[in-house]
Design a protein around this motif. Structure first.
Motif, PDB file in Angstrom:
ATOM      1  N   THR A  73      19.917  48.169  24.811  1.00 31.85           N
ATOM      2  CA  THR A  73      18.985  48.831  23.898  1.00 31.85           C
ATOM      3  C   THR A  73      17.776  47.956  23.594  1.00 31.85           C
ATOM      4  N   ASP A  74      17.632  46.849  24.320  1.00 32.25           N
ATOM      5  CA  ASP A  74      16.552  45.906  24.024  1.00 32.25           C
ATOM      6  C   ASP A  74      15.178  46.524  24.229  1.00 32.25           C
ATOM      7  N   ASN A  75      15.087  47.539  25.105  1.00 28.63           N
ATOM      8  CA  ASN A  75      13.795  48.172  25.337  1.00 28.63           C
ATOM      9  C   ASN A  75      13.362  49.068  24.181  1.00 28.63           C
ATOM     10  N   VAL A  76      14.305  49.464  23.328  1.00 31.87           N
ATOM     11  CA  VAL A  76      14.011  50.371  22.213  1.00 31.87           C
ATOM     12  C   VAL A  76      13.891  49.624  20.886  1.00 31.87           C
ATOM     13  N   GLU A  77      14.595  48.525  20.761  1.00 28.98           N
ATOM     14  CA  GLU A  77      14.682  47.840  19.468  1.00 28.98           C
ATOM     15  C   GLU A  77      13.331  47.444  18.876  1.00 28.98           C
ATOM     16  N   PRO A  78      12.280  47.103  19.672  1.00 31.37           N
ATOM     17  CA  PRO A  78      10.988  46.807  19.045  1.00 31.37           C
ATOM     18  C   PRO A  78      10.403  47.979  18.260  1.00 31.37           C
ATOM     19  N   GLY A  79      10.842  49.207  18.547  1.00 33.36           N
ATOM     20  CA  GLY A  79      10.310  50.362  17.833  1.00 33.36           C
ATOM     21  C   GLY A  79      11.078  50.748  16.594  1.00 33.36           C
ATOM     22  N   LEU A  80      12.195  50.076  16.315  1.00 34.81           N
ATOM     23  CA  LEU A  80      12.990  50.434  15.145  1.00 34.81           C
ATOM     24  C   LEU A  80      12.254  50.191  13.842  1.00 34.81           C
ATOM     25  N   LYS A  81      11.274  49.293  13.858  1.00 35.49           N
ATOM     26  CA  LYS A  81      10.521  49.001  12.643  1.00 35.49           C
ATOM     27  C   LYS A  81       9.729  50.204  12.151  1.00 35.49           C
ATOM     28  N   TYR A  82       9.508  51.184  13.010  1.00 31.74           N
ATOM     29  CA  TYR A  82       8.763  52.382  12.611  1.00 31.74           C
ATOM     30  C   TYR A  82       9.650  53.426  11.949  1.00 31.74           C
ATOM     31  N   LEU A  83      10.958  53.261  12.029  1.00 35.71           N
ATOM     32  CA  LEU A  83      11.876  54.297  11.579  1.00 35.71           C
ATOM     33  C   LEU A  83      12.376  54.039  10.164  1.00 35.71           C
ATOM     34  N   ARG A  84      12.710  55.117   9.491  1.00 34.44           N
ATOM     35  CA  ARG A  84      13.239  54.995   8.130  1.00 34.44           C
ATOM     36  C   ARG A  84      14.654  54.416   8.179  1.00 34.44           C
ATOM     37  N   PRO A  85      15.142  53.884   7.071  1.00 35.88           N
ATOM     38  CA  PRO A  85      16.519  53.367   7.035  1.00 35.88           C
ATOM     39  C   PRO A  85      17.539  54.466   7.313  1.00 35.88           C
ATOM     40  N   GLY A  86      18.630  54.068   7.948  1.00 33.44           N
ATOM     41  CA  GLY A  86      19.726  54.991   8.192  1.00 33.44           C
ATOM     42  C   GLY A  86      19.740  55.642   9.557  1.00 33.44           C
ATOM     43  N   VAL A  87      18.745  55.333  10.411  1.00 37.44           N
ATOM     44  CA  VAL A  87      18.714  55.903  11.756  1.00 37.44           C
ATOM     45  C   VAL A  87      19.706  55.136  12.637  1.00 37.44           C
ATOM     46  N   ARG A  88      20.549  55.885  13.346  1.00 37.70           N
ATOM     47  CA  ARG A  88      21.556  55.251  14.195  1.00 37.70           C
ATOM     48  C   ARG A  88      21.025  55.104  15.619  1.00 37.70           C
ATOM     49  N   LEU A  89      21.168  53.904  16.161  1.00 38.61           N
ATOM     50  CA  LEU A  89      20.802  53.616  17.546  1.00 38.61           C
ATOM     51  C   LEU A  89      22.085  53.532  18.364  1.00 38.61           C
ATOM     52  N   CYS A  90      22.189  54.380  19.391  1.00 35.99           N
ATOM     53  CA  CYS A  90      23.395  54.435  20.218  1.00 35.99           C
ATOM     54  C   CYS A  90      23.057  54.097  21.660  1.00 35.99           C
ATOM     55  N   ASN A  91      23.957  53.395  22.325  1.00 37.76           N
ATOM     56  CA  ASN A  91      23.733  53.094  23.742  1.00 37.76           C
ATOM     57  C   ASN A  91      24.596  53.996  24.620  1.00 37.76           C
ATOM     58  N   ALA A  92      24.510  53.785  25.924  1.00 41.43           N
ATOM     59  CA  ALA A  92      25.217  54.640  26.880  1.00 41.43           C
ATOM     60  C   ALA A  92      26.428  53.919  27.450  1.00 41.43           C
ATOM     61  N   ARG A  93      27.201  53.318  26.594  1.00 44.80           N
ATOM     62  CA  ARG A  93      28.405  52.624  27.038  1.00 44.80           C
ATOM     63  C   ARG A  93      29.265  53.579  27.866  1.00 44.80           C
ATOM     64  N   GLY A  94      29.678  53.131  29.030  1.00 45.55           N
ATOM     65  CA  GLY A  94      30.524  53.928  29.896  1.00 45.55           C
ATOM     66  C   GLY A  94      29.785  54.659  30.994  1.00 45.55           C
ATOM     67  N   VAL A  95      28.483  54.916  30.796  1.00 46.61           N
ATOM     68  CA  VAL A  95      27.733  55.669  31.798  1.00 46.61           C
ATOM     69  C   VAL A  95      27.503  54.850  33.057  1.00 46.61           C
ATOM     70  N   HIS A  96      27.253  53.551  32.896  1.00 45.25           N
ATOM     71  CA  HIS A  96      26.841  52.719  34.029  1.00 45.25           C
ATOM     72  C   HIS A  96      27.929  51.752  34.513  1.00 45.25           C
ATOM     73  N   ASP A  97      29.107  51.828  33.922  1.00 52.84           N
ATOM     74  CA  ASP A  97      30.138  50.843  34.251  1.00 52.84           C
ATOM     75  C   ASP A  97      30.469  50.832  35.743  1.00 52.84           C
ATOM     76  N   ALA A  98      30.774  52.012  36.296  1.00 56.69           N
ATOM     77  CA  ALA A  98      31.207  52.077  37.689  1.00 56.69           C
ATOM     78  C   ALA A  98      30.093  51.638  38.639  1.00 56.69           C
ATOM     79  N   SER A  99      28.889  52.154  38.424  1.00 52.63           N
ATOM     80  CA  SER A  99      27.787  51.836  39.341  1.00 52.63           C
ATOM     81  C   SER A  99      27.417  50.363  39.289  1.00 52.63           C
ATOM     82  N   THR A 100      27.331  49.809  38.075  1.00 50.84           N
ATOM     83  CA  THR A 100      26.947  48.406  37.942  1.00 50.84           C
ATOM     84  C   THR A 100      28.028  47.490  38.511  1.00 50.84           C
ATOM     85  N   ALA A 101      29.282  47.844  38.270  1.00 50.33           N
ATOM     86  CA  ALA A 101      30.376  47.037  38.830  1.00 50.33           C
ATOM     87  C   ALA A 101      30.380  47.094  40.351  1.00 50.33           C
ATOM     88  N   GLU A 102      30.108  48.282  40.914  1.00 54.66           N
ATOM     89  CA  GLU A 102      30.007  48.402  42.375  1.00 54.66           C
ATOM     90  C   GLU A 102      28.920  47.477  42.921  1.00 54.66           C
TER      91      GLU A 102
END
Length: 316
Positions: A73-102
């Motif tokens: 999420t490092d590409n998005v985190e610089p923009g969190l300063k624009y958001l109000r408190p309480g916004v949840r940032l979620c990543n795509a855990r599990g989506v890239h595991d197989a491809s990256t491991a391959e």
């Protein structure tokens, strides 16, 4: 209440999206699909420059969730300063595991067995025989033992490696053995024949692989980076590669994309792939499943998965 959901995949191509929200397609084009202020759930465009995904954030005054389709999420985190408190940032855990491991295994095997040399020899019509290192009987160190690190170890098992050592931010025990904290990394490096970087890019891991780290690696060891380019000090790595003491395989580099004429292109003992750990045929079905699940949870006000952080007043 805002009900707009911005998706980088056309909504009619995602089967099972929950009813209720107003689904809009935006994959980073110059025109927004609607007023960003009405967006409640923002899925960041995938494989676009960081500034593209950040562009609508200052105007997203009602957003509740920012969902990436990347593991990091490092590409998005610089923009969190624009958001109000309480916004949840979620990543795509599990989506890239197989491809990256391959890809990780492909880079290791190609580097050890000399596949790039064979391709160059084939272009010249040369028969390049001889002995090469095997992955069998090697000691492998995985730095960053999250979902991708675990998937990498799953694929190492059939290759009869001698030992797998695991390192993460915090110490814990798994069914396969202990996970060592980062503080023990220095003592583990001299034993490893292959060092795999699969750690997120954070303040503590930026520049982690510096001159001291590389100096602790054993002669002839292979460094594999499928994490983020800035985890490695490029200048320090170049010095080690040019000495011939170690080799490396990098799917990510710093700077990225690597410009023409950069010395990494011609560094000895180096195999480079152009950040292709995630974008494979396995991506889209897994990304769609993630979005259906997350949006179902969002609509039903159930706990979201893979929440990396929640914005607070200190982010502003």
């Amino acid at each position: 209440m805002s009900t707009d959901v911005w998706l980088p995949i056309p909504p009619d191509e995602i089967e099972g999206l929950p009813q209720g929200p107003n689904y809009l397609y935006w994959d980073g084009g110059p025109e927004f699909p609607a007023d960003p202020a009405d967006c409640a759930f923002y899925v960041v465009p995938y494989m676009k420059p960081g500034e593209v995904g950040l562009r609508p954030l200052p105007e997203m005054t009602s957003v509740e969730v920012v969902q990436t389709l990347s593991a990091g999420t490092d590409n998005v985190e610089p923009g969190l300063k624009y958001l109000r408190p309480g916004v949840r940032l979620c990543n795509a855990r599990g989506v890239h595991d197989a491809s990256t491991a391959e890809l990780t295994l492909a880079l290791i095997l190609a580097s050890l067995r000399g596949i790039p040399d064979f391709v160059r020899a084939q272009d010249k019509g040369q028969w390049l025989g001889g002995f090469r290192p095997a992955l069998a009987d090697k000691t492998v160190l995985i730095v960053g033992y999250g979902a991708i690190g675990e998937a990498i170890e799953d694929r190492l098992v059939p290759f009869e490696v001698a030992r797998v050592a695991r390192v993460a931010r915090s110490e814990r025990t798994t069914a396969r053995g202990p996970v060592h904290p980062l503080t023990e990394l220095a003592s583990l490096l001299p034993e490893a024949d292959v060092v795999i970087l699969a750690t997120p890019l954070t303040d503590s891991t930026r520049g982690l692989v510096d001159g001291g780290f590389l100096a602790r690696m054993k002669d002839g060891a292979l460094l594999v980076n499928v994490a983020r380019g800035p985890v490695v000090d490029t200048k320090a790595l170049l010095a080690e590669l040019e000495s011939g003491r170690i080799t490396a395989a990098l799917d990510v580099v710093d700077p990225e994309p690597l410009p023409q004429g950069h010395p990494l292109w011609h560094a000895p003992g180096l195999l480079i792939s152009p950040h292709v750990g995630g974008p494979t045929s396995a991506f889209l079905p897994r990304a769609k499943r993630l979005l259906v699940d997350q949006l179902g949870r969002f609509v039903n006000r159930e706990p979201l998965r893979h929440v990396v952080r929640t914005t607070s007043a200190t982010d502003v």
